[in-house]
Design an enzyme around this catalytic site. Sequence first.
Site, PDB file in Angstrom:
ATOM      1  N   ARG A   1       0.848  -1.190   0.000  1.00 55.12           N
ATOM      2  CA  ARG A   1       0.000   0.000   0.000  1.00 55.12           C
ATOM      3  C   ARG A   1       0.881   1.236   0.000  1.00 55.12           C
ATOM      4  O   ARG A   1       1.701   1.430   0.909  1.00 55.12           O
ATOM      5  CB  ARG A   1      -0.937  -0.005   1.207  1.00 55.12           C
ATOM      6  CG  ARG A   1      -1.984  -1.115   1.152  1.00 55.12           C
ATOM      7  CD  ARG A   1      -2.967  -1.015   2.306  1.00 55.12           C
ATOM      8  NE  ARG A   1      -3.969  -2.059   2.230  1.00 55.12           N
ATOM      9  CZ  ARG A   1      -5.124  -1.964   1.574  1.00 55.12           C
ATOM     10  NH1 ARG A   1      -5.425  -0.848   0.931  1.00 55.12           N
ATOM     11  NH2 ARG A   1      -5.983  -2.967   1.570  1.00 55.12           N
TER      12      ARG A   1
ATOM     13  N   ARG B   1       1.919   2.182  13.608  1.00 52.75           N
ATOM     14  CA  ARG B   1       1.013   1.062  13.316  1.00 52.75           C
ATOM     15  C   ARG B   1       0.827   0.805  11.822  1.00 52.75           C
ATOM     16  O   ARG B   1       0.011  -0.036  11.442  1.00 52.75           O
ATOM     17  CB  ARG B   1      -0.349   1.317  13.963  1.00 52.75           C
ATOM     18  CG  ARG B   1      -1.050   2.580  13.458  1.00 52.75           C
ATOM     19  CD  ARG B   1      -2.474   2.671  13.970  1.00 52.75           C
ATOM     20  NE  ARG B   1      -2.527   2.861  15.402  1.00 52.75           N
ATOM     21  CZ  ARG B   1      -3.645   2.916  16.117  1.00 52.75           C
ATOM     22  NH1 ARG B   1      -4.820   2.788  15.496  1.00 52.75           N
ATOM     23  NH2 ARG B   1      -3.629   3.097  17.416  1.00 52.75           N
ATOM     24  N   HIS B   2       1.550   1.525  10.946  1.00 56.05           N
ATOM     25  CA  HIS B   2       1.374   1.360   9.504  1.00 56.05           C
ATOM     26  C   HIS B   2       2.678   0.917   8.839  1.00 56.05           C
ATOM     27  O   HIS B   2       3.759   1.351   9.227  1.00 56.05           O
ATOM     28  CB  HIS B   2       0.916   2.666   8.851  1.00 56.05           C
ATOM     29  CG  HIS B   2      -0.505   3.021   9.145  1.00 56.05           C
ATOM     30  ND1 HIS B   2      -0.862   3.866  10.175  1.00 56.05           N
ATOM     31  CD2 HIS B   2      -1.660   2.638   8.547  1.00 56.05           C
ATOM     32  CE1 HIS B   2      -2.187   3.988  10.194  1.00 56.05           C
ATOM     33  NE2 HIS B   2      -2.687   3.256   9.221  1.00 56.05           N
TER      34      HIS B   2
END
Length: 434
Positions: A211, A219-220
């Site tokens: 992505r 958290r990404h």
Amino acid sequence: MQDRTYTADAEPGDDVTVAGWVHEIRDLGGIAFLILRDTSGKIQIKFEKDEMDDDLVETGLDASRESVVKVSGAVEEEPRAPTGVEVTPESVEVVAPADPELPLDPSGKVDADLSTRLDNRTLDLRKEDVQSVFEIRSGVLNAVRDQFREFDCTEINTPKIVATGTEGGTELFPITYFGEEAFMNQSPQLFKQLIAGSNVERVFEIGPIFRAEEHNTPRHLNEATSIDFEGAFCDHQDAMDVAEGVVKAAYEAVRENFGDELEAIGIAEEFEVPEGDFPRISYEEAIERINATGELDEQLVWGDDLSTPAEEALGRDVGGHYFITDWPSEIKPFYIKDHDDDPELSTGFDLMHPRMELVSGGQREHRHEKLIEGFEQQGLDPDQFEYYTKMFKYGMPPHAGFGLGGERLIMTLLGLDNIREAVLFPRDRQRLSP
């Protein structure tokens, strides 16, 4: 290495050859000790300087920390040694010397920041607590696979290079594919639906997703591991049952098989397996409960997505894993089916840990005409997805599924501060190497 003995298997009276890394050297004058570390633990090597060959002593004690050494000798009982035994060496070989100037301390006595750790991941993984994270990660993925098989699922592998994105052309990494534009896949969503429409019916996949989101949060990730399920003749309630079962199986496997690793990480006493059914809270109720906490600066209204502070407020209120169900149709993807009796509500759901979202799923729209309408409502060209949409003309059964973030599962299960700690070599906006 032939005839090598792991340090944990060395018993008094054995003649062994052990090999590993120099963890520490303690020189007390007439006697000195080399602590050798391998994957099973540590063992003490004793050097009595006046009674041993000078070259042997010099080879052992001049080895720099983290050098790879091989030691052969007799194992003797020694209650004062860290593991109750020690080796009196007959030979010492430095297999691979280490630079004395180490970029971080694998003994863990001196802390290093996360960036330094990730830049030197091989050294970082020599620390027991860090290695334990990835031993547990491996066990969790095994447990997840076993649980899916208990649900009669077949493991599949879908393409990671695609002509179109799962949800259109945004947040995609473009690549050149034999002169044509292609993309790294955001999700196996469309492909797993196609397979669920075959006679296989229930499928799962554990694989990478990509992505191109410009996040820079704890958290990404831009490359992550997605744990996916899709089941024919399933509705959203069935999919939630599977998601709950998979998460609980992960926790149970860690409790049963990884006590030593939990001790090494320092969370053995507080680690708990979720008990009871996960509450299923409607979106409307979630909004009301978040607003009732009084923790947000502004009250949420119908149609709002849930911000991180909102999720955290609700997580504290609920106190454990829970589902949010019946999301507004307008904020869920085109492939999520609406409720038959209320088209304003979708069958979409999220499975939440008190800290963050773990799962997004729902029942899928299996009717061809409705699916095409969903594309058009979200501004997508159905013709670009013809490989997907045409299969819905040939008898697509009702089906449902979800995607579970693998790293988020590990992060929340182990209480890690940053999702990058759950990945060997993370990829984010700043990190493309190592």
